[in-house]
Design an enzyme around this catalytic site. Structure first.
Site, PDB file in Angstrom:
ATOM      1  N   GLY A   6       0.843  -1.210   0.000  1.00 22.79           N
ATOM      2  CA  GLY A   6       0.000   0.000   0.000  1.00 22.79           C
ATOM      3  C   GLY A   6       0.871   1.252   0.000  1.00 22.79           C
ATOM      4  O   GLY A   6       2.100   1.163   0.116  1.00 22.79           O
ATOM      5  N   LYS A  42     -14.511 -10.382  17.408  1.00 25.94           N
ATOM      6  CA  LYS A  42     -15.162 -11.074  18.536  1.00 25.94           C
ATOM      7  C   LYS A  42     -15.167 -10.163  19.763  1.00 25.94           C
ATOM      8  O   LYS A  42     -16.194  -9.980  20.417  1.00 25.94           O
ATOM      9  CB  LYS A  42     -14.397 -12.369  18.812  1.00 25.94           C
ATOM     10  N   ALA A  90     -11.891  -9.915   2.451  1.00 27.75           N
ATOM     11  CA  ALA A  90     -11.664  -9.813   1.007  1.00 27.75           C
ATOM     12  C   ALA A  90     -11.077 -11.127   0.538  1.00 27.75           C
ATOM     13  O   ALA A  90      -9.888 -11.384   0.720  1.00 27.75           O
ATOM     14  CB  ALA A  90     -10.704  -8.663   0.712  1.00 27.75           C
ATOM     15  N   TYR A 144      -1.012 -17.422  -2.313  1.00 27.16           N
ATOM     16  CA  TYR A 144      -2.141 -16.480  -2.222  1.00 27.16           C
ATOM     17  C   TYR A 144      -3.449 -17.258  -2.151  1.00 27.16           C
ATOM     18  O   TYR A 144      -4.291 -17.003  -1.293  1.00 27.16           O
ATOM     19  CB  TYR A 144      -2.115 -15.568  -3.445  1.00 27.16           C
ATOM     20  N   TYR A 198     -15.302 -18.967  12.793  1.00 24.64           N
ATOM     21  CA  TYR A 198     -15.676 -17.925  13.771  1.00 24.64           C
ATOM     22  C   TYR A 198     -17.168 -17.604  13.685  1.00 24.64           C
ATOM     23  O   TYR A 198     -17.801 -17.304  14.699  1.00 24.64           O
ATOM     24  CB  TYR A 198     -14.832 -16.650  13.556  1.00 24.64           C
ATOM     25  N   THR A 234     -10.136  -6.531 -10.593  1.00 25.18           N
ATOM     26  CA  THR A 234     -10.672  -5.179 -10.409  1.00 25.18           C
ATOM     27  C   THR A 234      -9.611  -4.180 -10.843  1.00 25.18           C
ATOM     28  O   THR A 234      -8.422  -4.415 -10.640  1.00 25.18           O
ATOM     29  CB  THR A 234     -11.048  -4.982  -8.929  1.00 25.18           C
TER      30      THR A 234
END
Ligand code: UDP
Length: 309
Positions: free
Chosen positions: A36, A105, A114, A145, A159, A175
């Site tokens: 990023g 939680k 994602a 990945y 979960y 995208t």
């Protein structure tokens, strides 16, 4: 809402930050800036309801105060990045997802992971429906990945079942749009920057492999609709308009007016031969479908790359 977006300084993450801020929410953006960039969120710095935390989510995550929703977008996402960063990719999908779920939680927050069309691997079913279990090579270079995201989906469902967390799984198909890194190695930034610079477009393999490209604003709408829904099963979000990579190269040449040649390079290992989302679930459960055509999205993206080059 007070939302935590991990990977918030990334391509899709930063567009999500923009959307939540525009809708009046408080955004905590967490990123370790591995792939990023602070440039993606520089314009949000002055916002009162925006906070950036430089943190690696594979380490315990601590957030003061309430959190209503967690959107876990942290991960290298371009094949050249995750092949270069295999251990970080596996850790962020596994340990990072575990930490983010633990926080959900503790805070009684909604959780959205994602995920990716890569969970289908090199698919033997076409187009891909959410009910398809996929065809992934677990030990190949690309598997880091795919398997990280498959594990992330598995622990998310665990979960949900055990701790009753309201979890969402979005399977994101290719995208594109503004803020993709010029050098991130994916086909959209590669072809556009090659076309604009007048150097050859590099097709890997013969160009007969297919992908289906979704403009980022449609993706963000899909994410928001899924987060607001009561749906807990995985949902494909992507634009079903399928192109061969050869057709896609020609489209980029047409839209940029470039005279670049096309050259052929080696196909990466385990590169999926076909990919197209079946979006009937998104249409039925979320009333979501793409609004921006691929060509319109590409025109906007090309303008943005023109400024950058
Ligand atoms: N590709 C290509 N030339 C490039 C970059 C990518 O032909 O310069 C091909 C790649 O082999 C794949 C498709 O384009 O078949 C999409 O690649 P990308 O890295 O964008 O994403 P993927 O869908 O494979 O994750």
């Amino acid at each position: 809402m007070r939302v935590l977006i991990t990977g918030g300084a990334g391509f899709i993450g930063s567009h999500l930050c923009d959307r939540f801020i525009a809708d009046g929410h408080y955004v905590v953006c967490m990123d370790n800036l591995l792939t990023g960039s602070l440039k993606n969120i520089a314009h949000l710095k002055k916002e009162k309801k925006f906070k950036f935390i430089n943190h690696d989510v594979t380490k315990h995550i601590k957030i003061m105060g309430s959190v209503d929703a967690i959107l876990h977008f942290a991960s290298p996402a371009s094949p050249i990045d995750y092949i270069k960063l295999p251990i970080q990719t596996l850790k962020v999908g596994s340990l990072g997802t575990h930490n983010a779920l633990g926080l959900a939680k503790e805070k009684k927050a909604k959780f959205l992971i994602a995920s990716t069309s890569e969970v289908y691997g090199d698919p033997l079913v076409h187009p891909q429906k959410e009910s398809y279990w996929g065809n992934v090579n677990p030990i190949g270079p690309r598997g880091v990945y795919d398997e990280a995201k498959r594990f992330a989906e598995a622990i998310t469902m665990a979960y949900h079942r055990v701790h009753k967390i309201d979890t969402k799984i979005i399977r994101i198909f290719n995208t594109f749009g503004e803020r993709m890194r010029l050098n991130d190695g994916r086909v959209v930034p590669n072809f556009i920057s090659q076309a604009l610079k007048g150097v050859p477009l590099t097709i890997y393999g013969t160009g007969s492999q297919t992908r289906s490209f979704c403009y980022v604003s449609d993706m963000v709408n899909g994410i928001i609709k899924l987060l607001k829904s009561t749906v807990n099963e995985p949902v494909n979000i992507g634009n079903p308009n399928e192109y061969s990579i050869m057709e896609f190269a020609k489209t980029i040449l047409k839209l940029t007016g470039s005279k670049s040649k096309i050259i052929f390079e080696k196909l990466p290992i385990d590169d999926p031969q076909v990919r197209q989302p079946d979006i009937s679930r998104a249409k039925k459960l979320l009333n979501w479908y793409p609004l921006i055509s691929v060509e319109e999205g590409l025109e906007r993206t090309i303008k943005w790359f023109q400024k950058k080059i």
